[in-house]
Design an enzyme around this catalytic site. Structure first.
Site, PDB file in Angstrom:
ATOM      1  N   GLU A  92      10.299  24.177  32.391  1.00 15.44           N
ATOM      2  CA  GLU A  92      11.079  22.962  32.140  1.00 15.44           C
ATOM      3  C   GLU A  92      10.445  22.092  31.053  1.00 15.44           C
ATOM      4  O   GLU A  92      11.163  21.422  30.295  1.00 15.44           O
ATOM      5  CB  GLU A  92      11.315  22.161  33.428  1.00 15.44           C
ATOM      6  CG  GLU A  92      10.077  21.861  34.245  1.00 15.44           C
ATOM      7  CD  GLU A  92       9.815  22.876  35.324  1.00 15.44           C
ATOM      8  OE1 GLU A  92       9.802  22.494  36.512  1.00 15.44           O
ATOM      9  OE2 GLU A  92       9.574  24.057  34.972  1.00 15.44           O
ATOM     10  N   CYS A 106       7.484  20.224  39.640  1.00 21.40           N
ATOM     11  CA  CYS A 106       6.235  19.638  40.118  1.00 21.40           C
ATOM     12  C   CYS A 106       6.123  18.212  39.580  1.00 21.40           C
ATOM     13  O   CYS A 106       6.928  17.783  38.738  1.00 21.40           O
ATOM     14  CB  CYS A 106       5.047  20.476  39.650  1.00 21.40           C
ATOM     15  SG  CYS A 106       4.808  20.416  37.852  1.00 21.40           S
TER      16      CYS A 106
END
Length: 548
Positions: free
Chosen positions: A450, A477
């Site tokens: 990402e 995360c």
């Protein structure tokens, strides 16, 4: 007059004697508590508007109203009165007499305050009233023993720490008479029974009973406030596995917002279903339904959450019929043919809404199901595309479609020996950036899929990605979520949850705090496929490390 007699009564009222305090209304029935409150306010130089409601429940109620009027005239206090047919209203609306009296009384106090331009309403509830209420809540099995609230909007109850003995001592010093309500001796009413028979017996053994029950109410209210704040889950945060105390409060808040009647056992059952990820259907008092739909992201479904279910936006084959579900409906999916009822359960469609979902079916079964996103039978989509490819564009089911792109990138990462995570950024219905996890290849643990996708998207549309959606196969995360917030990303859609490092509820919900930017989150899109890929990859990683 000994100041010590009046100090317990006056101390909680001094805040209302400040020059900047707005006008206030005080409810006065004529009983000892309310008469003492009026005298104490006047003693501090506070001139309230006295409001008295005639409940018309006793023959002498009109006489009581006149007594209060004369009391106010003698004390120089403004007096307002009104009558209310409490018994008739209770019968018409199915309320108990006590509930009807309470509702009508508070409505009268609110109207009086509005008419007189007052912003505060005071009532004379005492520590004894608090003890009665807490004991009553305990015996009824209430979820929280918070008793009577000291403040609720403009309504204040400043004497919840004052005992009835303290105020009767002050009345004696004032030589002030009061009225005794004969109906208070009627033990057919639960509160009167507690006051007349139960509490005196308990006090004979426990002299500090009222103070103890009042302290319990105060602590419970404080605990409830803290837990209510902690139970405000983000809409995307998984509630499965959350502490029962938080889930009960989250359920209670939603039931109250929906105007539903419920009992403590309903909270317990619904909260337990959310925590376990189970499906649970309950009938609440009044015949209203409440459901928890199970799965990785269990949700509470209430009667007021009904949504319009979409009809197809494409031209179906002539043999397909648009209708709602029937008892024998089945649908052929990748894993085999299943009952439609089981599919709707898995999709977390509330039981009350299942009959409203549109579907397309032919003699072979259900071909298309109008859920959000829509579900297609195996091979059904190709039949539509043969008729007119333009009738089924990717944007008719964008989340599933674009997550498919991210999954392809994740599969490629797995083949390269990377943790299988893929990400795409979409703007204006088109993919503008693609990336897969490359942490092992580059020896850089910041090269998450990402993050790379966000960097590439910024080169296309600029530093801020407010109009963009990021699709990623694994819950982000904290590092990646921070980058999304800094980039002002509009929306993130993720597939599998991340129980080791998830920042959207897998480990913690970072978005439960305010960060200056609101990021929309959609979890669980094609979650099973992403989770299966991760599981397979990690099994292969472990096998490769194992000694032969």
């Amino acid at each position: 007059m000994p100041a010590s007699v009046f100090a317990p009564l006056l101390t909680p009222l001094r805040r209302y004697a400040a020059p900047d305090v707005p006008p206030l209304v005080v409810g006065v029935s004529g009983g000892a508590d309310s008469v003492a409150l009026l005298r104490a306010l006047l003693m501090l130089g506070i001139k309230p508007v006295v409001a008295h409601l005639d409940h018309q429940l006793r023959p002498e109620s009109e006489r009581d109203a006149e007594w209060v009027r004369q009391l106010c005239a003698g004390l120089g206090a403004e007096y307002v009165t009104q009558t209310a047919p409490v018994a008739r209203v209770a019968a018409e609306r199915g309320w108990t007499t006590e509930e009807a009296a309470r509702r009508l009384r508070y409505a009268f106090l609110a109207r009086t305050a509005k008419q007189r331009g007052a912003q505060l309403i005071l009532t004379a509830h005492t520590q004894n009233d608090q003890a009665e209420t807490v004991l009553w809540q305990l015996l009824r099995g209430e979820a929280v023993l918070s008793g009577i609230a000291s403040e609720r909007g403009p309504l204040h109850r400043p004497w919840l720490g004052v005992s009835r003995a303290q105020l009767t001592a002050a009345l004696s010093e004032w030589q002030q008479p009061w009225l005794e309500d004969a109906s208070n001796a009627d033990t057919r009413y639960t509160r009167n029974w507690l006051r007349a028979e139960v509490l005196p017996l308990l006090r004979s053994r426990f002299s500090a009973l009222d103070a103890s029950l009042s302290r319990l109410a105060r602590f419970q209210a404080q605990d409830d406030d803290a837990l209510q704040a902690a139970s405000r889950f983000s809409s995307h945060a998984p509630q499965r596995g959350q502490p029962p105390a938080l889930l009960r409060r989250a359920v209670r808040r939603e039931l109250q917002a929906a105007g539903l009647t419920f009992h403590a056992e309903h909270l317990e059952q619904l909260a337990a279903a959310l925590s376990a990820g189970d499906t649970q259907h309950l009938t609440l008092p009044g015949g209203r339904a409440a459901s928890v739909t199970g799965g990785p992201f269990p949700t509470l479904q209430l009667p007021n959450s009904l949504q319009p279910w979409p009809q197809p936006s494409f031209t179906p084959p002539p043999s397909w019929t648009l209708r709602h579900r029937q008892t024998a409906d089945r649908m052929r999916l990748e894993g085999g043919t299943r009952k439609l009822s089981d599919i709707l359960t898995d999709l977390k469609v509330p039981r009350a809404e299942r009959g409203a979902v549109w579907l397309l079916a032919d003699e072979d079964g259900v071909q298309w199901l109008g859920t959000l996103p829509p579900l297609w039978a195996q091979g059904a989509r190709e039949q539509v595309q043969v008729l007119d490819p333009a009738d089924f564009a990717p944007d008719s089911d964008p989340d599933t479609y674009f997550m498919g792109e991210a999954l392809e990138l994740a599969r490629a990462a797995a083949e390269a020996g990377e943790v299988p995570v893929g990400a795409v950024v979409v703007s204006g219905g088109a993919t503008i950036a693609r990336a897969a996890n490359r942490s092992r290849e580059l020896g850089d643990m910041t090269r998450h899929a990402e993050l790379d996708a966000l960097r590439l998207a910024a080169q296309v549309v600029g530093p801020y990605l407010t109009a963009c959606t990021l699709y990623v196969t694994l819950e982000p995360c904290p590092m990646c979520l921070g980058a999304m917030l800094e980039a002002r990303l509009g929306r993130v859609v993720y597939a599998a949850s991340n129980p080791r490092a998830g920042a959207l509820g897998g480990v913690c919900d970072v978005l439960a705090q305010t960060w200056g930017h609101t990021l929309a989150v959609t979890p669980g899109v094609r979650a099973s496929q992403a989770a299966r890929l991760l599981k397979t990859s990690f099994r292969e990683f472990r096998s490769a490390r194992s000694p032969k």
